[in-house]
Design a protein around this motif. Structure first.
Motif, PDB file in Angstrom:
ATOM      1  N   THR A  85       0.910  -1.178   0.026  1.00  0.00           N
ATOM      2  CA  THR A  85       0.029   0.075  -0.113  1.00  0.00           C
ATOM      3  C   THR A  85       0.781   1.184   0.038  1.00  0.00           C
ATOM      4  O   THR A  85       0.591   2.273  -0.651  1.00  0.00           O
ATOM      5  CB  THR A  85      -1.008  -0.053   1.164  1.00  0.00           C
ATOM      6  N   THR A  86       1.916   1.346   0.730  1.00  0.00           N
ATOM      7  CA  THR A  86       2.854   2.215   0.622  1.00  0.00           C
ATOM      8  C   THR A  86       3.558   2.616  -0.611  1.00  0.00           C
ATOM      9  O   THR A  86       3.470   3.803  -1.160  1.00  0.00           O
ATOM     10  CB  THR A  86       4.090   2.086   1.753  1.00  0.00           C
ATOM     11  N   GLN A  89       0.382   4.262  -2.711  1.00  0.00           N
ATOM     12  CA  GLN A  89       0.133   5.536  -2.334  1.00  0.00           C
ATOM     13  C   GLN A  89       1.287   6.465  -2.571  1.00  0.00           C
ATOM     14  O   GLN A  89       1.244   7.583  -3.142  1.00  0.00           O
ATOM     15  CB  GLN A  89      -0.052   5.715  -0.750  1.00  0.00           C
ATOM     16  N   ARG A 101      -9.011   5.691  -2.891  1.00  0.00           N
ATOM     17  CA  ARG A 101      -8.646   4.062  -2.183  1.00  0.00           C
ATOM     18  C   ARG A 101      -9.771   3.560  -1.468  1.00  0.00           C
ATOM     19  O   ARG A 101     -10.762   4.107  -0.945  1.00  0.00           O
ATOM     20  CB  ARG A 101      -7.631   4.468  -1.095  1.00  0.00           C
ATOM     21  N   ASP A 141      -7.346  -2.017  -2.387  1.00  0.00           N
ATOM     22  CA  ASP A 141      -6.545  -2.530  -1.370  1.00  0.00           C
ATOM     23  C   ASP A 141      -7.105  -4.009  -1.029  1.00  0.00           C
ATOM     24  O   ASP A 141      -8.370  -3.820  -0.561  1.00  0.00           O
ATOM     25  CB  ASP A 141      -6.534  -1.466  -0.117  1.00  0.00           C
ATOM     26  N   ASP A 223       8.267   6.798  10.381  1.00  0.00           N
ATOM     27  CA  ASP A 223       7.199   5.891   9.892  1.00  0.00           C
ATOM     28  C   ASP A 223       7.086   6.470   8.214  1.00  0.00           C
ATOM     29  O   ASP A 223       7.023   7.439   7.861  1.00  0.00           O
ATOM     30  CB  ASP A 223       5.886   6.303  10.663  1.00  0.00           C
ATOM     31  N   ARG A 224       6.889   5.417   7.544  1.00  0.00           N
ATOM     32  CA  ARG A 224       6.579   5.532   6.255  1.00  0.00           C
ATOM     33  C   ARG A 224       5.536   6.280   5.870  1.00  0.00           C
ATOM     34  O   ARG A 224       5.412   7.073   4.806  1.00  0.00           O
ATOM     35  CB  ARG A 224       6.503   3.952   5.315  1.00  0.00           C
ATOM     36  N   ARG A 225       4.378   6.334   6.524  1.00  0.00           N
ATOM     37  CA  ARG A 225       3.198   7.106   6.380  1.00  0.00           C
ATOM     38  C   ARG A 225       3.498   8.435   6.545  1.00  0.00           C
ATOM     39  O   ARG A 225       2.758   9.349   5.992  1.00  0.00           O
ATOM     40  CB  ARG A 225       1.965   6.685   7.292  1.00  0.00           C
ATOM     41  N   GLU A 226       4.479   8.869   7.466  1.00  0.00           N
ATOM     42  CA  GLU A 226       4.743  10.259   7.713  1.00  0.00           C
ATOM     43  C   GLU A 226       5.753  10.853   6.652  1.00  0.00           C
ATOM     44  O   GLU A 226       5.538  11.881   6.086  1.00  0.00           O
ATOM     45  CB  GLU A 226       5.515  10.425   8.836  1.00  0.00           C
ATOM     46  N   LEU A 228       5.521   9.905   3.655  1.00  0.00           N
ATOM     47  CA  LEU A 228       4.489  10.130   2.382  1.00  0.00           C
ATOM     48  C   LEU A 228       4.220  11.411   2.132  1.00  0.00           C
ATOM     49  O   LEU A 228       3.901  11.954   1.357  1.00  0.00           O
ATOM     50  CB  LEU A 228       3.400   9.074   2.381  1.00  0.00           C
ATOM     51  N   LYS A 229       3.760  12.032   3.165  1.00  0.00           N
ATOM     52  CA  LYS A 229       3.219  13.533   3.322  1.00  0.00           C
ATOM     53  C   LYS A 229       4.239  14.422   2.890  1.00  0.00           C
ATOM     54  O   LYS A 229       4.076  15.478   2.453  1.00  0.00           O
ATOM     55  CB  LYS A 229       2.955  13.715   4.712  1.00  0.00           C
TER      56      LYS A 229
END
Length: 347
Positions: A85-86, A89, A101, A141, A223-226, A228-229
Motif C-alpha cells: 500500500t505504501t 500511495q 482508495r 486494497d 514512519d513510512r506514512r509520515e 509519504l506526506k
C-alpha cells in the motif's frame, strides 16, 4: 538446454538522442527532444523520491512505474505489512493524478465501487451517483478479500475504461489506472482472482522481505506514512499522457521481436500450463517498451524483455504467490525464470 548469454551494452549503445535514431520507425507524433528530456528528468526525480520511501526495492519500483506509463494496471501481491500500500500511495502522490482508495471487504457490493442510480424526488427521476472508481488512479486494497461478484465489477472498467450501469455507459477519467494489492491465498478470508481478471493486470509484483540494512533503516527512521506526506508531486496528467505517447514510440527491432516470440512459443509448448494469449504477448511488448523508456532509452533490447518477463507472464501462466516461510525459506524458480534460462537470446 542452451545457456542465455549475458547482455552488456556500452552506454552509447542504448543512450538515445531522438534525433540520432532513424526517423523511419517513429511516427511524426513522437514527443520533441525537449519534451523527452524533460519527461526523463521527471521520471528520475520520481524514482529517487519513491526509492526513499520503499527501501531496497529499486527494480520493483522501476517496474511499477513502467506499468503505469505503459497504460496498464498493477497487481501487488505479498504478505501484509510488506509495503504494498505504501508503494501504491507513493506512486499516486508523485504522479499528481486524482486518487481514490477502496478497502475491499467480503461484504462489499459492486455498487460500492461503481456507483448506483438514486431516485431524486425533486426531479422525479433516477440519477446516477458515481462511485470511487471514477478517478484517475484507484487503489483497490486487498482486492481478493471481496467476493468474485465484486471483483468482476472491475473487469469492464479495467479493459474498456468505462462503467455500464442500468443500461447507461459512463466513461472514466483519462488516464485511468488500477493498482490492486492482494494477500496470499494461504491466508484466511481471501478469494482467488479469476484468470480473466488476472489477465487485466499488465504486471504482477511481489516486494519480498527487506534486506537487514534496509530493515535497520526502517527501525531507526521515520514512519513510512509520515514520509509519504513529504513527497512532492513530480508529474501531472499532461506529463503522464506525454510519457504514454513516448512509450508507444519506443522502437522494437525485428531481432528483439524474434527473441520475444521464442519466449512466447516456449510458454505454449508445455503441458504444465497454458501459454500466453495474444493479449499477453502485446502486454509483454508494451511492458518492455515502457521499461526502456523509464530507463531513458527509445529502443528495446533483450535486457528489457528479461526485466519485465516474469512480472508480465507468471500470473498469466498460473504461477501463484507462495510466501518464503511456506517453502521453508528456499527460493524456487518461477515458470518465467525457467523459460528465460531455457531460451537463448540468439537463435
Amino acid at each position: 538446454m542452451s545457456q542465455q548469454p549475458t547482455m552488456t551494452h556500452a552506454a552509447n549503445d542504448r543512450s538515445l538522442s531522438i534525433s540520432q535514431k532513424t526517423a523511419k520507425p517513429f511516427s511524426q507524433s513522437i514527443p520533441s527532444t525537449a519534451n523527452f528530456q524533460r519527461n526523463q528528468q521527471q521520471i528520475a526525480q520520481l524514482l529517487a523520491q519513491l526509492n526513499q520511501i520503499v527501501l531496497d526495492k529499486p527494480q520493483a519500483v522501476r517496474l511499477a512505474l513502467s506499468c503505469i506509463l505503459a497504460g496498464g494496471h498493477l497487481l501487488l501481491q505479498d504478505l501484509p505489512g510488506m509495503g504494498k500500500t505504501t508503494l501504491a500511495q507513493g506512486l499516486a502522490q508523485l504522479l499528481g493524478l486524482s486518487f481514490s482508495r477502496v478497502q475491499f471487504t467480503n461484504d462489499m457490493l459492486p455498487a460500492d465501487i461503481l456507483g448506483m442510480s438514486i431516485y431524486d424526488q425533486s426531479k422525479q427521476q433516477f440519477e446516477f451517483r458515481s462511485g470511487p472508481i471514477f478517478t484517475q488512479l484507484l487503489l483497490a486494497d486487498e482486492i481478493n478479500r471481496s467476493s468474485p461478484k465484486t471483483q468482476s465489477a472491475l473487469l469492464e472498467a479495467m479493459e474498456e475504461r468505462q462503467v455500464t450501469q442500468d443500461g447507461q455507459t459512463y466513461p472514466l477519467p483519462q488516464p485511468f489506472f488500477v493498482i490492486a494489492t492482494q494477500n496470499p491465498l494461504q491466508q484466511a478470508g481471501v478469494y482467488p482472482l479469476p484468470e480473466s481478471q488476472l489477465d487485466r493486470f499488465l504486471l504482477c509484483l511481489s516486494l519480498g522481505y527487506p534486506s537487514p540494512t534496509a530493515e535497520r533503516e526502517l527501525l531507526k527512521g521515520k514512519d513510512r506514512r509520515e514520509l509519504l506526506k513529504d513527497l512532492n508531486t513530480v508529474l501531472d496528467t499532461e506529463a503522464v499522457l506525454l510519457a504514454q505517447q513516448g512509450v508507444r514510440q519506443v522502437y522494437v527491432a525485428d531481432t528483439v521481436l524474434d527473441y520475444l516470440q521464442r519466449l512466447v512459443a516456449k510458454t505454449r509448448a508445455s503441458q504444465e500450463y497454458h501459454g500466453l494469449s495474444p493479449r499477453g504477448v502485446l502486454s509483454l511488448q508494451r511492458a518492455a517498451q515502457a521499461h526502456a523508456y523509464v530507463s531513458g532509452y527509445m529502443e528495446v533490447t533483450p535486457e528489457d524483455i528479461q526485466a519485465v518477463f516474469a512480472a508480465v507472464t507468471d500470473h498469466r501462466l498460473g504461477q501463484r504467490f507462495v510466501p518464503a516461510h511456506v517453502t521453508g525459506g528456499q527460493a524456487t524458480k518461477t515458470i518465467a525464470q525457467r523459460i528465460l534460462a531455457e531460451v537463448s537470446v540468439v537463435a
